[in-house]
Design an enzyme around this catalytic site. Structure first.
Site, PDB file in Angstrom:
ATOM      1  N   ILE A 159     -27.670 -21.315 -40.006  1.00 52.31           N
ATOM      2  CA  ILE A 159     -26.333 -21.880 -39.762  1.00 52.31           C
ATOM      3  C   ILE A 159     -26.380 -23.402 -39.891  1.00 52.31           C
ATOM      4  O   ILE A 159     -25.476 -24.026 -40.446  1.00 52.31           O
ATOM      5  CB  ILE A 159     -25.799 -21.425 -38.381  1.00 52.31           C
ATOM      6  N   THR A 237     -21.761 -25.264 -31.646  1.00 50.92           N
ATOM      7  CA  THR A 237     -21.356 -23.904 -32.039  1.00 50.92           C
ATOM      8  C   THR A 237     -22.451 -22.912 -31.668  1.00 50.92           C
ATOM      9  O   THR A 237     -22.405 -21.757 -32.093  1.00 50.92           O
ATOM     10  CB  THR A 237     -21.135 -23.798 -33.564  1.00 50.92           C
ATOM     11  N   ALA A 238     -23.451 -23.363 -30.893  1.00 52.51           N
ATOM     12  CA  ALA A 238     -24.621 -22.504 -30.627  1.00 52.51           C
ATOM     13  C   ALA A 238     -24.428 -21.754 -29.308  1.00 52.51           C
ATOM     14  O   ALA A 238     -23.911 -20.626 -29.297  1.00 52.51           O
ATOM     15  CB  ALA A 238     -25.889 -23.342 -30.636  1.00 52.51           C
ATOM     16  N   ARG A 239     -24.805 -22.374 -28.206  1.00 46.83           N
ATOM     17  CA  ARG A 239     -24.605 -21.753 -26.896  1.00 46.83           C
ATOM     18  C   ARG A 239     -24.275 -22.838 -25.881  1.00 46.83           C
ATOM     19  O   ARG A 239     -24.840 -23.936 -25.905  1.00 46.83           O
ATOM     20  CB  ARG A 239     -25.882 -21.024 -26.444  1.00 46.83           C
ATOM     21  N   ASP A 263     -17.227 -25.053 -29.262  1.00 47.12           N
ATOM     22  CA  ASP A 263     -16.768 -23.667 -29.451  1.00 47.12           C
ATOM     23  C   ASP A 263     -17.403 -22.736 -28.429  1.00 47.12           C
ATOM     24  O   ASP A 263     -16.969 -21.590 -28.293  1.00 47.12           O
ATOM     25  CB  ASP A 263     -17.142 -23.208 -30.877  1.00 47.12           C
ATOM     26  N   GLU A 268     -18.700 -18.774 -20.054  1.00 45.43           N
ATOM     27  CA  GLU A 268     -17.490 -18.344 -20.788  1.00 45.43           C
ATOM     28  C   GLU A 268     -16.892 -17.110 -20.126  1.00 45.43           C
ATOM     29  O   GLU A 268     -17.641 -16.251 -19.665  1.00 45.43           O
ATOM     30  CB  GLU A 268     -17.866 -17.994 -22.237  1.00 45.43           C
ATOM     31  N   HIS A 286     -14.823 -19.893 -28.609  1.00 39.41           N
ATOM     32  CA  HIS A 286     -15.909 -19.106 -29.225  1.00 39.41           C
ATOM     33  C   HIS A 286     -15.418 -18.325 -30.456  1.00 39.41           C
ATOM     34  O   HIS A 286     -15.475 -17.102 -30.499  1.00 39.41           O
ATOM     35  CB  HIS A 286     -16.537 -18.157 -28.196  1.00 39.41           C
ATOM     36  N   GLY A 288     -16.635 -18.928 -33.554  1.00 35.36           N
ATOM     37  CA  GLY A 288     -17.607 -19.123 -34.647  1.00 35.36           C
ATOM     38  C   GLY A 288     -17.620 -18.006 -35.665  1.00 35.36           C
ATOM     39  O   GLY A 288     -17.542 -18.233 -36.867  1.00 35.36           O
ATOM     40  N   SER A 289     -17.716 -16.771 -35.212  1.00 37.62           N
ATOM     41  CA  SER A 289     -17.822 -15.654 -36.159  1.00 37.62           C
ATOM     42  C   SER A 289     -16.500 -14.913 -36.315  1.00 37.62           C
ATOM     43  O   SER A 289     -16.466 -13.817 -36.882  1.00 37.62           O
ATOM     44  CB  SER A 289     -18.908 -14.682 -35.679  1.00 37.62           C
TER      45      SER A 289
HETATM   46  C1  DGY Z   1     -23.397 -14.655 -32.038  1.00 35.18           C
HETATM   47  O1  DGY Z   1     -23.422 -13.755 -32.879  1.00 35.18           O
HETATM   48  O2  DGY Z   1     -24.380 -14.950 -31.373  1.00 35.18           O
HETATM   49  C2  DGY Z   1     -22.119 -15.403 -31.906  1.00 35.18           C
HETATM   50  O3  DGY Z   1     -22.157 -16.353 -30.920  1.00 35.18           O
HETATM   51  C3  DGY Z   1     -20.950 -14.464 -31.713  1.00 35.18           C
HETATM   52  O4  DGY Z   1     -19.835 -15.127 -32.218  1.00 35.18           O
END
Ligand code: DGY
Length: 321
Positions: A159, A237-239, A263, A268, A286, A288-289
């Site tokens: 990513i 965008t990770a954790r 994000d 959360e 959240h 991201g995906s």
């Molecule tokens: C993941 O796949 O780890 C993402 O954070 C979910 O959106």
């Protein structure tokens, strides 16, 4: 042979659920109730496998309480910090994730956050929606241009690299830190920093792409924030647990950090309320995906891992001890 019995803990896209039902004796969650641990435990009785998501906390106690019939946990996520993988493996339960398929979607969100934070998108939108936009002003709401700026990437994995290639198109210079330097074809001209202090001091924008591990939790804290250039932008965008919220909120409020694009959050969906009133925090829930293409691909990949496993073969995304 009877079909393997699986529990799917959250509602998934329709095509994914259709495939789950055609390949497995699948118990779905059509109402998308957030699965409490009691629900998971009650519903796993008589099952052979679990398909879980980032919202399910599969800790050592839950793993110890799973019925002996459970042989695999397939997570619909690239991250697996919500699963005690060691505890699962110690019980002989296989664990798989869904890498690769969410790389582009997450990199797109990273760029959205970088742009949104750099160009005052949060306060601009609030100004409009709240009827406070009186006129265009030559000195109003000035942001920071990305062109010519240094993007520091903490964790140049899949990513991180996808984010870097998009940021290059905006004229950014890429810097990164990983535990090990990457091969030149993966670096693609990015400048390697052997330590965090060196990376942070060279980051006009810092984008976090490392996994959440005991080493990275709380890594963005008062001390490391002090290493960033004054007014730098922080994007995550990770954790959420990689960031010490109090430290980042304080730095955003004082202007020590110019803006943040976030994000993901600690705890959360109950993020620290201190973020919500900061005009320089560009916040997403959240996402991201969160595209249909990617969520379908994640679901198919999670099912494929289960199918391959129950066919007696090694799933391609098996996490090795
Ligand atoms: C993941 O796949 O780890 C993402 O954070 C979910 O959106």
């Amino acid at each position: 042979m009877s079909r393997p019995r699986i529990l799917v803990t959250r509602k998934l896209p329709a095509d994914v659920e259709a495939r789950a039902l055609s390949h497995f004796a699948a118990t779905l969650n059509p109402d998308d109730r957030a699965s409490a641990r009691e629900d998971i435990l009650a519903n796993t009785q008589g099952k052979d496998g679990l398909l879980v998501t980032v919202t399910d906390r599969i800790d050592a106690a839950l793993i110890a309480a799973l019925p002996a019939s459970i042989r695999i946990i397939s997570t619909f996520s690239v991250g697996y910090d919500h699963i005690d993988v060691a505890a699962a493996q110690a019980r002989g339960i296989a664990v798989t994730n869904t890498p690769d398929v969410l790389t582009d979607a997450t990199a797109e969100i990273a760029l959205l956050l970088i742009l949104g934070a750099a160009r005052n998108a949060a306060s601009g939108m609030a100004t409009l929606r709240e009827g406070r936009w009186k006129n265009w002003a030559p000195t109003g709401m000035l942001g920071t241009e990305l062109s010519g700026k240094r993007l520091g990437i903490l964790g140049l994995g899949r990513i991180g690299r996808a984010t870097a290639s998009r940021a290059r198109a905006f004229g950014m210079e890429i810097h990164y830190h990983n535990r090990h330097r990457l091969a030149p074809e993966l670096e693609a001209g990015a400048h390697y920093h052997t330590d965090i202090a060196s990376l942070f001091s060279a980051s006009d924008v810092l984008s976090i792409h490392c996994a959440s591990t005991p080493e990275t939790r709380g890594l963005i804290n008062r001390e490391t924030i002090a290493l960033l250039p004054h007014g730098a932008i922080v994007v995550n965008t990770a954790r959420g647990d990689i960031v010490d919220d109090e430290a980042l909120i304080e730095a955003l409020a004082s202007g020590r950090i110019g803006a943040a694009g976030l994000d993901v959050y600690n705890n959360e969906p109950n993020l620290h309320p201190g973020y919500l009133n900061l005009p320089n925090a560009f916040l997403l829930p959240h996402l991201g995906s969160a595209t249909l293409e990617t969520r379908n691909a994640m679901g198919f990949r999670a099912l494929e891992n289960l199918e391959v496993f129950f066919a007696g073969k090694t799933p391609r995304d098996l996490l090795h001890p």
